[in-house]
Motif scaffolding. Structure first.
Motif, PDB file in Angstrom:
ATOM      1  N   MET A 153      -2.021  -1.304  -4.780  1.00 21.15           N
ATOM      2  CA  MET A 153      -2.258  -2.690  -4.408  1.00 21.15           C
ATOM      3  C   MET A 153      -2.020  -2.904  -2.909  1.00 21.15           C
ATOM      4  N   LEU A 154      -0.878  -2.429  -2.396  1.00 20.14           N
ATOM      5  CA  LEU A 154      -0.580  -2.605  -0.982  1.00 20.14           C
ATOM      6  C   LEU A 154      -1.550  -1.847  -0.090  1.00 20.14           C
ATOM      7  N   GLU A 155      -2.043  -0.711  -0.550  1.00 19.69           N
ATOM      8  CA  GLU A 155      -2.994   0.069   0.239  1.00 19.69           C
ATOM      9  C   GLU A 155      -4.227  -0.753   0.593  1.00 19.69           C
ATOM     10  N   ALA A 156      -4.631  -1.625  -0.299  1.00 17.07           N
ATOM     11  CA  ALA A 156      -5.817  -2.447  -0.072  1.00 17.07           C
ATOM     12  C   ALA A 156      -5.603  -3.438   1.072  1.00 17.07           C
ATOM     13  N   PHE A 157      -4.374  -3.801   1.322  1.00 15.59           N
ATOM     14  CA  PHE A 157      -4.072  -4.787   2.359  1.00 15.59           C
ATOM     15  C   PHE A 157      -3.826  -4.166   3.733  1.00 15.59           C
ATOM     16  N   LYS A 158      -3.671  -2.862   3.797  1.00 18.41           N
ATOM     17  CA  LYS A 158      -3.375  -2.210   5.081  1.00 18.41           C
ATOM     18  C   LYS A 158      -4.415  -2.516   6.153  1.00 18.41           C
ATOM     19  N   PRO A 159      -5.724  -2.427   5.880  1.00 21.88           N
ATOM     20  CA  PRO A 159      -6.693  -2.769   6.938  1.00 21.88           C
ATOM     21  C   PRO A 159      -6.572  -4.216   7.395  1.00 21.88           C
ATOM     22  N   LEU A 160      -6.306  -5.113   6.484  1.00 25.67           N
ATOM     23  CA  LEU A 160      -6.151  -6.520   6.834  1.00 25.67           C
ATOM     24  C   LEU A 160      -4.913  -6.722   7.704  1.00 25.67           C
ATOM     25  N   ILE A 161      -3.830  -6.089   7.329  1.00 25.49           N
ATOM     26  CA  ILE A 161      -2.581  -6.198   8.094  1.00 25.49           C
ATOM     27  C   ILE A 161      -2.781  -5.636   9.495  1.00 25.49           C
ATOM     28  N   ARG A 162      -3.448  -4.470   9.588  1.00 24.33           N
ATOM     29  CA  ARG A 162      -3.712  -3.868  10.886  1.00 24.33           C
ATOM     30  C   ARG A 162      -4.559  -4.790  11.760  1.00 24.33           C
ATOM     31  N   ALA A 163      -5.552  -5.411  11.166  1.00 22.21           N
ATOM     32  CA  ALA A 163      -6.425  -6.324  11.921  1.00 22.21           C
ATOM     33  C   ALA A 163      -5.652  -7.536  12.429  1.00 22.21           C
ATOM     34  N   VAL A 164      -4.776  -8.081  11.608  1.00 22.04           N
ATOM     35  CA  VAL A 164      -3.971  -9.237  12.007  1.00 22.04           C
ATOM     36  C   VAL A 164      -3.029  -8.856  13.148  1.00 22.04           C
ATOM     37  N   LEU A 165      -2.408  -7.684  13.046  1.00 20.46           N
ATOM     38  CA  LEU A 165      -1.505  -7.241  14.117  1.00 20.46           C
ATOM     39  C   LEU A 165      -2.266  -7.033  15.419  1.00 20.46           C
ATOM     40  N   ASN A 166      -3.438  -6.431  15.351  1.00 20.94           N
ATOM     41  CA  ASN A 166      -4.250  -6.232  16.558  1.00 20.94           C
ATOM     42  C   ASN A 166      -4.671  -7.560  17.166  1.00 20.94           C
ATOM     43  N   MET A 167      -4.999  -8.530  16.328  1.00 22.90           N
ATOM     44  CA  MET A 167      -5.386  -9.846  16.825  1.00 22.90           C
ATOM     45  C   MET A 167      -4.189 -10.495  17.534  1.00 22.90           C
TER      46      MET A 167
END
Length: 108
Positions: free
Chosen positions: A1-15
């Motif tokens: 479940m958490l693996e699915a959110f990793k790209p989203l989390i990375r994108a938010v941190l980069n933003m």
């Protein structure tokens, strides 16, 4: 479940980094900053210069290197006075532009 959110989390941190104006320093940038910081204590007492360089070599981020300016200031101040120490430390601030928040750089 958490693996699915990793790209989203990375994108938010980069933003967030884009909005804050900071980015992570590359290995070569850190090496360059370390070298320039080490040069500030070359003419200091050998024992002191070695200690400062060892701390610089152990730093793994721009923030850790930024905080080590205090050691450089102390080493130079002890041997050459506060005015010379301030001059050398102030020259380091441009090295960190884009790597630390602007308000951090103003507070040098």
């Amino acid at each position: 479940m958490l693996e699915a959110f990793k790209p989203l989390i990375r994108a938010v941190l980069n933003m967030g980094r884009r909005f804050s104006g900071t980015r992570t320093a590359t290995v070569s940038e850190l090496a360059r900053i370390r070298r320039i910081m080490s040069e500030q204590v070359l003419d200091c007492e050998v024992r002191v210069a070695r200690r400062v360089r060892a701390h610089l070599d152990g730093a793994s981020s721009a923030m850790q290197l930024w905080l080590l300016r205090a050691e450089i200031y102390q080493a130079v101040s002890d041997q050459f006075g506060q005015q010379e120490a301030m001059r050398r430390v102030e020259r380091l601030a441009p090295l960190f532009e884009g790597l630390l928040p602007a308000n951090q750089l103003r507070g040098n």
